[in-house]
Design an enzyme around this catalytic site. Structure first.
Site, PDB file in Angstrom:
ATOM      1  N   LYS A 114       0.829  -1.214   0.000  1.00  0.00           N
ATOM      2  CA  LYS A 114       0.000   0.000   0.000  1.00  0.00           C
ATOM      3  C   LYS A 114       0.860   1.259   0.000  1.00  0.00           C
ATOM      4  O   LYS A 114       0.462   2.280  -0.553  1.00  0.00           O
ATOM      5  CB  LYS A 114      -0.961   0.004   1.193  1.00  0.00           C
ATOM      6  N   LYS A 196      -3.504 -10.311  -7.030  1.00  0.00           N
ATOM      7  CA  LYS A 196      -4.759 -10.610  -6.321  1.00  0.00           C
ATOM      8  C   LYS A 196      -5.906  -9.755  -6.837  1.00  0.00           C
ATOM      9  O   LYS A 196      -5.720  -8.575  -7.125  1.00  0.00           O
ATOM     10  CB  LYS A 196      -4.513 -10.319  -4.824  1.00  0.00           C
ATOM     11  N   LYS A 199     -10.420  -4.866  -4.456  1.00  0.00           N
ATOM     12  CA  LYS A 199     -11.443  -3.852  -4.749  1.00  0.00           C
ATOM     13  C   LYS A 199     -10.862  -2.486  -5.075  1.00  0.00           C
ATOM     14  O   LYS A 199     -11.521  -1.674  -5.709  1.00  0.00           O
ATOM     15  CB  LYS A 199     -12.484  -3.783  -3.632  1.00  0.00           C
TER      16      LYS A 199
HETATM   17  P1  ATP Z   1      -8.319  -3.345  -0.776  1.00  0.00           P
HETATM   18  O1  ATP Z   1      -8.097  -3.382  -2.250  1.00  0.00           O
HETATM   19  O2  ATP Z   1      -9.033  -2.120  -0.293  1.00  0.00           O
HETATM   20  O3  ATP Z   1      -7.107  -3.675   0.032  1.00  0.00           O
HETATM   21  P2  ATP Z   1      -9.363  -6.011  -0.945  1.00  0.00           P
HETATM   22  O4  ATP Z   1     -10.211  -6.164  -2.157  1.00  0.00           O
HETATM   23  O5  ATP Z   1      -7.993  -6.548  -0.989  1.00  0.00           O
HETATM   24  O6  ATP Z   1      -9.349  -4.492  -0.479  1.00  0.00           O
HETATM   25  P3  ATP Z   1     -10.075  -6.544   1.709  1.00  0.00           P
HETATM   26  O7  ATP Z   1     -11.076  -5.624   2.249  1.00  0.00           O
HETATM   27  O8  ATP Z   1      -8.639  -6.270   2.027  1.00  0.00           O
HETATM   28  O9  ATP Z   1     -10.210  -6.686   0.166  1.00  0.00           O
HETATM   29  O10 ATP Z   1     -10.381  -8.030   2.151  1.00  0.00           O
HETATM   30  C1  ATP Z   1     -11.574  -8.494   2.689  1.00  0.00           C
HETATM   31  C2  ATP Z   1     -11.438  -9.958   3.027  1.00  0.00           C
HETATM   32  O11 ATP Z   1     -11.494 -10.707   1.826  1.00  0.00           O
HETATM   33  C3  ATP Z   1     -10.134 -10.342   3.688  1.00  0.00           C
HETATM   34  O12 ATP Z   1     -10.367 -11.400   4.571  1.00  0.00           O
HETATM   35  C4  ATP Z   1      -9.279 -10.794   2.538  1.00  0.00           C
HETATM   36  O13 ATP Z   1      -8.293 -11.720   2.931  1.00  0.00           O
HETATM   37  C5  ATP Z   1     -10.293 -11.430   1.630  1.00  0.00           C
HETATM   38  N1  ATP Z   1      -9.920 -11.259   0.230  1.00  0.00           N
HETATM   39  C6  ATP Z   1      -9.788 -10.068  -0.416  1.00  0.00           C
HETATM   40  N2  ATP Z   1      -9.431 -10.257  -1.700  1.00  0.00           N
HETATM   41  C7  ATP Z   1      -9.351 -11.611  -1.856  1.00  0.00           C
HETATM   42  C8  ATP Z   1      -9.011 -12.436  -2.954  1.00  0.00           C
HETATM   43  N3  ATP Z   1      -8.697 -11.918  -4.136  1.00  0.00           N
HETATM   44  N4  ATP Z   1      -9.035 -13.767  -2.786  1.00  0.00           N
HETATM   45  C9  ATP Z   1      -9.364 -14.311  -1.589  1.00  0.00           C
HETATM   46  N5  ATP Z   1      -9.680 -13.577  -0.504  1.00  0.00           N
HETATM   47  C10 ATP Z   1      -9.669 -12.242  -0.629  1.00  0.00           C
END
Ligand code: ATP
Ligand code: LTN
Length: 332
Positions: A114, A196, A199
């Protein structure tokens, strides 16, 4: 005494919920929700570690609440709440900041990622983000923390900080375990399958969102990156795109990798992508429809988060009181 195990997890309202967070986390929350004493939080305080538009943040927080319920979390059986409504999170985070080390926080991969993405805003909150997460979990004496693979390191840090604190003051905190799905713990971007699905990704084509319309979901799957072979085979190292699609399909259609390989033997990637897209459309359709319905019920949503905050506050206050006493604060 409540004999049930306690679960805590949360997601930041920093963007639209993706298929990744559903398969990696929320799906497990729903499975655990019947059997355990569950706290599911919308972690708005974590979200402001990256700059947010205030009106958008407010709107997304309520949308996320509707989506949690639409995914199958019953607010009567689970404590669903908004992090900033329970002040104990910020209070315990401060105390724990004094027991988390600069060196260990510097090693967190999410902080490094980040910081690279937000080079103009590497604020102190971004650095101490995992300490607030530790406070979230430890306040409720959680046994299990259902998350995707990327959050494992943060749960390990939580365990380290809790053990350090317990080592000084006695058994104050339960030591939590991460709970990570065997399949779906790391869903990859459809357009760059080496990273990954996230969002806050700048490329929305790589993401599937829970609230997306069927035609948009199908478009994204049709454009998903594959490889130059034409064999549907699970091999994440050499075939990351196809393996990611297989993972998604295996969960959405409830089929094993062997069954999928058999189903598409001798067929092209086009057929495969259509089948994956259709299975996801059907998986998400009821969630989207129910979330859209709930979003119109503002008074109901308000009653859910108010009741959730009350229940959570009562439970959090017990731990915070104990911590304050242990560290030597004068009681009120
Ligand atoms: P950001 O982009 O704002 O960091 P994010 O999309 O990575 O957000 P988070 O809010 O960080 O999502 O994650 C929410 C939950 O979903 C966490 O438990 C995270 O481990 C899980 N998660 C997020 N993205 C994935 C993914 N691509 N595959 C599996 N689990 C995920
Ligand atoms: N850091 C997590 C969100 C999060 C969380 C938590 C997850 C904040 N507090 C407590 C589990 C338990 C993320 O970025 N996905």
């Amino acid at each position: 005494m409540d004999e049930k195990k306690t679960i805590f997890s949360g997601i930041q309202p920093s963007g639209e919920l993706t298929l990744g967070s559903y398969l990696g986390a929320i799906k497990n929350w729903v499975t655990l929700s019947e059997e355990f004493n569950c706290y599911y939080c919308i972690v708005d305080m974590h979200a402001i570690t990256v700059r947010q538009d205030p009106a958008e943040l407010r709107k997304r927080t309520l949308e996320q609440l509707a989506q949690y319920i639409a995914c199958g979390l019953d607010p009567k059986k689970n404590t669903i709440f908004i992090q900033s409504h329970v002040s104990a999170h910020a209070e315990l985070a401060w105390v724990l900041n004094c027991y988390a080390m600069f060196g260990e926080l510097s090693r967190m991969t999410q902080f490094k990622d980040k910081s690279a993405k937000n080079a103009d805003n590497i604020n102190a909150g971004l650095f101490t983000y995992p300490v607030l997460m530790a406070a979230d979990i430890l306040l409720y004496q959680a046994d299990l923390v259902p998350v995707g693979e990327d959050q494992k390191q943060h749960v390990e840090l939580t365990r380290d900080v809790a053990q350090r604190f317990n080592g000084i003051y006695g058994e104050v905190f339960k030591i939590p375990e991460p709970y990570i799905p065997k399949v779906g713990a790391r869903i990859m971007s459809l357009t760059s399958p080496e990273s990954k699905m996230s969002k806050s990704d700048k490329d929305p084509g790589g993401c599937i969102y829970l609230m997306q319309r069927p035609e948009d979901i199908m478009r994204s799957f049709k454009r998903a990156v594959t490889d130059s072979e034409t064999v549907v085979r699970y091999d994440p190292e050499n075939k990351p795109g196809i393996s990611n699609l297989m993972t998604i399909y295996s969960i959405a259609a409830n089929k094993s990798f062997a069954e999928i390989e058999g189903e598409f033997a001798g067929k092209g990637y086009g057929d495969f992508k259509l089948a994956v897209g259709e299975s996801v459309v059907e998986l998400l359709r009821p969630i989207r429809e129910e979330a859209e319905r709930l979003l119109k019920e503002k008074a109901y949503l308000e009653s859910v988060y108010k009741e959730g905050a009350e229940r959570a506050s009562r439970s959090a206050a017990r731990t915070l009181r104990k911590v304050y006493k242990k560290v030597g604060f004068v009681g009120r």
